[in-house]
Each structure stands twice: as C-alpha cells, then as structure tokens.
Write a protein that holds these residues in place. Structure first.
Motif, short mmCIF file in Angstrom:
data_model
loop_
_atom_site.label_atom_id
_atom_site.label_comp_id
_atom_site.label_asym_id
_atom_site.label_seq_id
_atom_site.Cartn_x
_atom_site.Cartn_y
_atom_site.Cartn_z
N SER A 73 0.82 -1.22 0.00
CA SER A 73 0.00 0.00 0.00
C SER A 73 0.85 1.27 0.00
N ARG A 74 2.09 1.14 0.43
CA ARG A 74 2.93 2.33 0.58
C ARG A 74 4.32 2.09 -0.03
N PRO A 75 4.37 2.01 -1.35
CA PRO A 75 5.65 1.67 -2.00
C PRO A 75 6.77 2.67 -1.73
N THR A 76 6.47 3.94 -1.51
CA THR A 76 7.55 4.93 -1.27
C THR A 76 7.60 5.40 0.19
N LEU A 77 6.57 5.11 0.95
CA LEU A 77 6.51 5.63 2.32
C LEU A 77 6.78 4.57 3.39
N ALA A 78 6.78 3.29 3.01
CA ALA A 78 6.94 2.23 4.00
C ALA A 78 8.36 2.20 4.57
N TYR A 79 8.44 1.81 5.84
CA TYR A 79 9.74 1.63 6.51
C TYR A 79 10.01 0.15 6.68
N GLN A 80 11.24 -0.24 6.46
CA GLN A 80 11.64 -1.64 6.58
C GLN A 80 11.77 -2.03 8.05
N GLN A 81 11.69 -3.33 8.29
CA GLN A 81 11.75 -3.86 9.64
C GLN A 81 13.01 -3.42 10.38
N LYS A 82 14.12 -3.39 9.67
CA LYS A 82 15.39 -3.06 10.30
C LYS A 82 15.44 -1.60 10.79
N ASP A 83 14.54 -0.76 10.30
CA ASP A 83 14.58 0.67 10.63
C ASP A 83 13.67 1.06 11.80
N VAL A 84 12.67 0.22 12.10
CA VAL A 84 11.71 0.62 13.13
C VAL A 84 12.19 0.19 14.50
N HIS A 85 11.62 0.80 15.52
CA HIS A 85 11.86 0.39 16.91
C HIS A 85 10.79 -0.65 17.25
N ALA A 86 11.18 -1.92 17.14
CA ALA A 86 10.19 -2.99 17.25
C ALA A 86 9.56 -3.04 18.63
N ILE A 87 8.23 -3.14 18.65
CA ILE A 87 7.47 -3.36 19.88
C ILE A 87 7.27 -4.86 20.07
N ASN A 88 6.93 -5.54 18.98
CA ASN A 88 6.82 -6.99 18.94
C ASN A 88 7.14 -7.42 17.50
N ASN A 89 6.73 -8.63 17.13
CA ASN A 89 7.07 -9.09 15.78
C ASN A 89 6.07 -8.63 14.72
N GLU A 90 5.18 -7.71 15.09
CA GLU A 90 4.20 -7.20 14.15
C GLU A 90 4.28 -5.69 13.96
N VAL A 91 4.50 -4.96 15.04
CA VAL A 91 4.48 -3.49 14.97
C VAL A 91 5.72 -2.90 15.63
N GLY A 92 6.04 -1.68 15.22
CA GLY A 92 7.17 -0.96 15.81
C GLY A 92 6.97 0.53 15.63
N LEU A 93 7.71 1.31 16.42
CA LEU A 93 7.59 2.76 16.33
C LEU A 93 8.47 3.33 15.23
N HIS A 94 8.07 4.45 14.71
CA HIS A 94 8.79 5.17 13.64
C HIS A 94 10.27 5.33 14.03
N PRO A 95 11.17 5.26 13.06
CA PRO A 95 12.61 5.39 13.36
C PRO A 95 12.97 6.64 14.15
N ARG A 96 12.18 7.73 14.01
CA ARG A 96 12.50 8.98 14.72
C ARG A 96 11.88 9.05 16.13
N LEU A 97 11.31 7.96 16.59
CA LEU A 97 10.71 7.96 17.93
C LEU A 97 11.55 7.16 18.91
N ALA A 98 12.84 7.38 18.87
CA ALA A 98 13.75 6.61 19.74
C ALA A 98 13.50 6.88 21.21
N GLY A 99 13.24 8.13 21.56
CA GLY A 99 13.02 8.47 22.96
C GLY A 99 11.75 7.83 23.51
N LEU A 100 10.68 7.88 22.72
CA LEU A 100 9.43 7.27 23.17
C LEU A 100 9.56 5.75 23.20
#
Length: 418
Positions: A73-100
């Motif tokens: 759905s988001r070919p140019t806006l999607a973030y890869q797994q390696k870039d997110v702050h993983a919460i679990n094996n399904e979802v993670g926070l945006h790369p710029r939300l390191a503090g949260l």
C-alpha cells in the motif's frame, strides 16, 4: 488619586495588547488581592494533553512492519523492519521515535491502537471539535476538559487550575461560565508593561477591576467575569515561587519550549491540574516522508526532554501525558508521496504511574471502510480511563456515561494485575 478615563485608555492599552503588566496588585494594607493555590493542591494528579494538529499518520507512527499489505500500500513511504523500533514481531515505532521507544521499554508508555469514533469525519475542524468536545453525534458548546473542571473541581478557586500553553486555545476548554488562561511564556504573561511605575500599576489595576467587576447586566456579566479571571491568572503567575532549576537540555523548538513551561509552573507550586500543549504540521498530503520525520522528531525530542525533566524535578509520578491527533491517514499513499485524511490512529499515554504496554488491536489493513481503517477503541474509553483512574473525576458528568476502563493507569482503582 482618581484615574481619569484618559489615563486608563493610555495606560491600559498595553494591558489589552499583551495581557502583560507585571507586578501583583496590593491593597492599601499591602495584602494581595488574589491568592495562589492551597498547599493541598500541590500533590494532586496532573494531566497534560498533547494535541498533534493536522491528522498524524498513525500507520507510519506505529508501523505494522509485519504485514505485507503495508508495503504493497505504501511503496515509497513504508519503513523496513530493520529501521523501526520494534514493539513486537508485528508493529514498531517510527525510526525517529527513539526516545518514546525507550520509555515504552521502561514500561512508562501505553500505546492504545486503532483509536477513533463511529461515523468518522474527514474535516480537520469538525474532527478536532469532536475530540475536544467528546461529542461525535452532535455539536456541543462545551469541551470535555471544561466539563471536568466544572463537575470535579467545583471548590477549586485557583485561577491556574487549568492552563493552555501556546498561541491558541482549544475547544476542550470551552465553557459558557468558565475561562482558562492561554500562556505563551511566563516571561511575557503580564497585564501591564513591566516598565510601568508602581503607582501607575496599582491605579490602572484598580480601574481594570472596577471596569470588569460585578455587573448587573446579564450581557456584560460573562465579559466581566472573564476579564477578572484573566487578571487573577496573571497575578497568580506573578506570585509563584522560583523553585525551578533547569537541569535538562530541551531542544530549540516551540513545542519543547511550551512543554518546559509545565515543570516550571509545577515547581513553583502553581497547583495546576490540567495543561494543554499543541504541535502542528502533520497534514502530509505531499512529500510526507521528510515532513513526517521532522514533526515526529520534534515530538519525540520534546516529550523525551520533558519526561527527563519531570524525573529531575521529582514530578514523574504526578503527571500523565496523553497524546492524540484528530484523525489518522488512509492506508494507501497518494500520488504525491503523501497520504490523505483517514480515521483511526494510535494514542500514547505516558507517565510514572502509567502501566506501559499495547492496548486494543491494530486495525486490519485489508478490511476497510471505503479505504479507511475501522477503529478498534473509542477515544472516549481513553478519556474515561483518565478521568476515572487518574483524575478521580465524575465520568458521567464529563462524557455523559462511563466507557470501558482500559486499565493503563496504575493504582488502587486499577485491578490487581496493574
């Protein structure tokens, strides 16, 4: 000495322009006309509402990186797994939300997934109004935070019990009978020019209060009350102690500066129970990737510094922060590298007394309603949980009825599992 009309018009111009005169009003015996909060209010729970204006893209905030349809759905806006702050094996926070993400790992932040309301509205104005009044089905003249003050803080005469910080007020504080100060900074919140001579300050202040004092005309009564309330809030600010010591470096953004006003006021024994702070720039119809990274960075850095400051001041267990936006964005990106107005989105609640974790379910990315996510949690359940379990207020008076308690607040009103 009697103040002439000409005196008042000349000296009072600054008052109306800046609500900024500086210096407290004293009686002839030297006693202040208004008083700050009682000592019993200093330890009461505090709520900080953070409003993200523009419709934050919830899908690229709490990222469903474990679902293939997200990348389709988001070919140019999607973030890869390696870039997110993983919460679990399904979802993670945006790369710029390191503090949260760090606060989440410490158990200090709850993430409520898929928050929305029935029959969602795509208008910025109307949807924000719905969140601020907690009335999705009808127009309302009053805001939910004003109703809390009116119903649960009846005996609280502190003019600083609820404060909006920034350049604009919120309909969450709208009331036919109450008014609440909007403060841009403590340095500029005065009634008169600080250079005004002391004698003139007292004379003009008395003239102001005479003008806005008790009025027998119904049409002027509300205006008179709001003018007096404004004066009281300025005088209360002037009377605060200067107990705040800055030991945390805040980023140089308006959002962070607004947040820093809160520990300054609380350290000065303001007795404030409600704060509202706003951040803008989330309406990402085009070129979202860089813009969204920039706005989320401001939010993350500001909230992280703010939470660190609360800990330094020993206030982290007294303050709960609730973060929301008027709606999320659609699942599919548009042709301009952005996303259009959508519906459900995550909310964040953080604080020392928050039971961190994921709440609710992530909305399906395939089972949509005309291209929009279907909400999983009614936002009034979040409000209800905060009013009942944190502010210990009258939920029915604020929201019309009780909603499911989501149990993200620790304490005696929570279950044993909390």
């Amino acid at each position: 000495m009697k103040l002439t009309r000409r005196d008042f018009l000349i000296k009072g111009t600054t008052l109306f322009a800046t609500l900024g005169l500086g210096g407290a009003l004293f009686t002839e015996t030297g006693k202040k006309l208004f008083h700050v909060s009682s000592s019993s209010e200093f330890d009461e729970p505090v709520l900080v509402v953070v409003q993200l204006n523009g419709g934050n893209d919830g899908i690229n905030t709490l990222i469903p990186y474990g679902q293939g349809i997200y990348y389709d759905s988001r070919p140019t806006l999607a973030y890869q797994q390696k870039d997110v702050h993983a919460i679990n094996n399904e979802v993670g926070l945006h790369p710029r939300l390191a503090g949260l993400a760090a606060l989440y790992k410490l158990g200090k932040m709850a993430i409520i997934q898929g928050v929305g309301y029935p029959e969602p509205n795509h208008s910025h104005f109307r949807s924000m109004e719905i969140w601020q009044t907690a009335e999705p089905a009808k127009l309302s003249r009053s805001g939910w935070l004003a109703r809390y003050v009116q119903s649960s803080l009846k005996g609280n005469t502190n003019p600083l019990k609820a404060i909006q910080i920034g350049s604009a007020g919120s309909k969450a504080f709208a009331s036919d009978t109450l008014s609440f100060p909007v403060i841009q900074s403590l340095d500029t919140y005065h009634v008169f020019d600080p250079q005004t001579a002391a004698l003139d300050k007292n004379r003009i202040s008395k003239a102001f209060l005479d003008m806005y004092g008790a009025n027998s005309m119904d049409q002027l009564r509300v205006v008179a009350a709001r003018g007096t309330d404004a004066y009281k809030s300025v005088e209360a600010i002037q009377a605060l102690t200067t107990a705040y010591t800055n030991k945390v470096t805040y980023p140089n953004t308006n959002f962070a500066k607004d947040l820093q006003v809160i520990p300054k006021l609380l350290a000065g024994k303001s007795g404030t129970r409600l704060f509202q702070v706003q951040a803008g720039g989330f309406d990402d119809h085009a070129d979202e990737k860089l813009q969204h990274e920039r706005t989320l960075t401001q939010v993350d850095e500001g909230l992280t510094a703010f939470y660190n400051d609360l800990e330094v001041q020993g206030l982290q267990d007294r303050v709960v922060v609730m973060v929301f936006s008027e709606f999320g964005r659609r699942v599919k990106e548009n042709g301009n590298g952005g996303t259009d107005h959508g519906t459900a989105a995550p909310m964040f609640v953080l604080g020392g007394k928050v039971k961190g974790g994921l709440y609710g379910a992530y909305p399906s990315l395939s089972n949509l309603n005309n291209g929009d996510l279907k909400y999983e949690v009614d936002f009034r359940s979040v409000y209800s949980t905060i009013v009942e379990s944190w502010l210990h207020g009258d939920v029915s008076a604020v929201l019309g009825k009780s909603y499911e308690n989501l149990k993200f607040i620790k304490g005696k009103r929570c279950s044993m599992s909390c």
